[in-house]
Design an enzyme around this catalytic site. Structure first.
Site, mmCIF file in Angstrom:
data_model
loop_
_atom_site.group_PDB
_atom_site.id
_atom_site.type_symbol
_atom_site.label_atom_id
_atom_site.label_comp_id
_atom_site.label_asym_id
_atom_site.label_seq_id
_atom_site.Cartn_x
_atom_site.Cartn_y
_atom_site.Cartn_z
ATOM 1 C CG ASP A 119 9.988 9.611 -3.207
ATOM 2 O OD1 ASP A 119 10.640 10.295 -2.655
ATOM 3 O OD2 ASP A 119 9.087 8.764 -2.956
ATOM 4 C CG HIS A 163 3.684 3.872 -1.475
ATOM 5 N ND1 HIS A 163 2.510 4.698 -0.743
ATOM 6 C CD2 HIS A 163 4.605 4.563 -0.721
ATOM 7 C CE1 HIS A 163 2.930 5.548 -0.037
ATOM 8 N NE2 HIS A 163 4.159 5.739 0.069
ATOM 9 C CG ASN A 172 -0.407 2.061 -0.942
ATOM 10 O OD1 ASN A 172 0.601 2.211 -0.434
ATOM 11 N ND2 ASN A 172 -1.152 2.794 -1.831
ATOM 12 C CD GLU A 177 0.696 5.292 -4.298
ATOM 13 O OE1 GLU A 177 0.603 4.145 -3.641
ATOM 14 O OE2 GLU A 177 0.586 6.477 -4.169
HETATM 15 C C1 GLP Z 1 5.842 8.723 1.388
HETATM 16 C C2 GLP Z 1 7.121 8.801 0.771
HETATM 17 C C3 GLP Z 1 7.676 7.422 0.832
HETATM 18 C C4 GLP Z 1 7.704 7.158 2.503
HETATM 19 C C5 GLP Z 1 6.284 6.929 2.781
HETATM 20 C C6 GLP Z 1 6.034 6.456 4.230
HETATM 21 O O1 GLP Z 1 4.483 8.964 0.379
HETATM 22 N N1 GLP Z 1 7.027 8.835 -0.686
HETATM 23 O O2 GLP Z 1 9.113 7.323 0.409
HETATM 24 O O3 GLP Z 1 8.403 5.998 2.667
HETATM 25 O O4 GLP Z 1 5.212 7.838 2.172
HETATM 26 O O5 GLP Z 1 6.029 7.684 4.911
HETATM 27 P P1 GLP Z 1 6.192 7.664 6.313
HETATM 28 O O6 GLP Z 1 7.413 7.590 7.002
HETATM 29 O O7 GLP Z 1 5.560 9.415 6.792
HETATM 30 O O8 GLP Z 1 5.013 6.862 7.079
#
Ligand code: GLP
Length: 245
Positions: free
Chosen positions: A66, A137, A135, A142
């Site tokens: 992404d 995702h 959540n 989402e």
């Molecule tokens: C972000 C990214 C995801 C990631 C997630 C968790 O929004 N788009 O690819 O896996 O949130 O992030 P973190 O590893 O900082 O908890």
């Protein structure tokens, strides 16, 4: 789904790096699906070290999940910048074989079509690394009403904006939209590797991997993938006691 429990974040990171390194060693010209976020940063550090010792990145291709819509590549919070900093500049991967969605492409349809074409052009993903949002995702998929999407543009949920604001100067600076691979792209990967760490993720780990499969918890669909591995530390699995094999 295979589940590997590690004592802590460091153990999780080594395990994730080992699985990626094994994939790369078995098939040096493989396509790695990569993720951003705080979870994989230490695994990337291990891979960066090994990439300067014995691990060959020179034939590999990467496609990232992404990118924020509207952030230029050199913006410190763009995922282009993140990947350069944490991995690409540290290992001899070919720059023209590292792909991310183009956050600066204003035409949504074109940006999404182009990225689906890239994934097809590289021959699909051999191993997709995923983190997990609070959540449920994955990438920026989402909670939704259906699973069947390719690359698309999403409006970030309030929860995701709140979770990601720590990386920006103020909440107002957090982009409201992102381009993300869809569940369809993710599920098409031949292997999936999910990395999760920390007590704050314990609730969603239980819901996503031991609860009902529903687009309201996007990661839950991974329960149906034929080759998915969850690497999680003790804290992240702390609400799953009694459910683990
Ligand atoms: C972000 C990214 C995801 C990631 C997630 C968790 O929004 N788009 O690819 O896996 O949130 O992030 P973190 O590893 O900082 O908890």
């Amino acid at each position: 789904m295979r589940i590997i429990q590690t004592p802590d974040y460091n153990g999780m990171s080594i395990e994730v790096a080992r699985i990626i390194a094994a994939q790369l060693s078995l098939k040096p010209d493989c396509v790695l699906g990569l993720a951003t976020g705080s979870t994989p940063t230490l695994a990337y550090q291990y891979l960066s070290e090994w990439g300067n010792q014995w691990l060959d990145f020179s034939k590999a291709t990467s496609v990232n999940l992404d990118e924020y819509r509207g952030l230029p590549k050199d913006h410190e919070q763009s995922y282009h910048y993140f990947m350069q900093k944490h991995l690409f500049q540290n290992v001899p991967i070919r720059p023209n074989r590292t792909f991310l969605p183009d956050g600066m492409e204003p035409d949504i349809e074109r940006a999404c079509q182009d990225y689906d074409d890239v994934i097809r052009y590289v021959g699909g993903i051999d191993l997709q690394l995923l983190g997990l949002g609070h959540n449920g995702h994955i990438g920026f998929n989402e909670p939704d009403t259906c699973f069947a999407k390719g690359t698309h543009c999403v409006d970030l949920s309030e929860q995701t904006i709140q979770a990601n604001k720590r990386f920006f100067q103020s909440e107002d600076d957090v982009p409201r939209q992102a381009y993300t691979m869809g569940i369809k792209n993710i599920l098409s990967a031949r292997r999936i590797l999910i990395a999760v760490s920390g007590k704050d993720k314990a609730h969603i780990v239980k819901e996503a991997f031991f609860g009902p499969v529903t687009p309201q918890v996007p990661a839950s669909i991974l329960q149906f993938h034929q080759d998915a591995t969850l690497v999680a530390d003790k804290d992240a699995l702390s609400e799953c006691e009694g459910l683990l094999p």
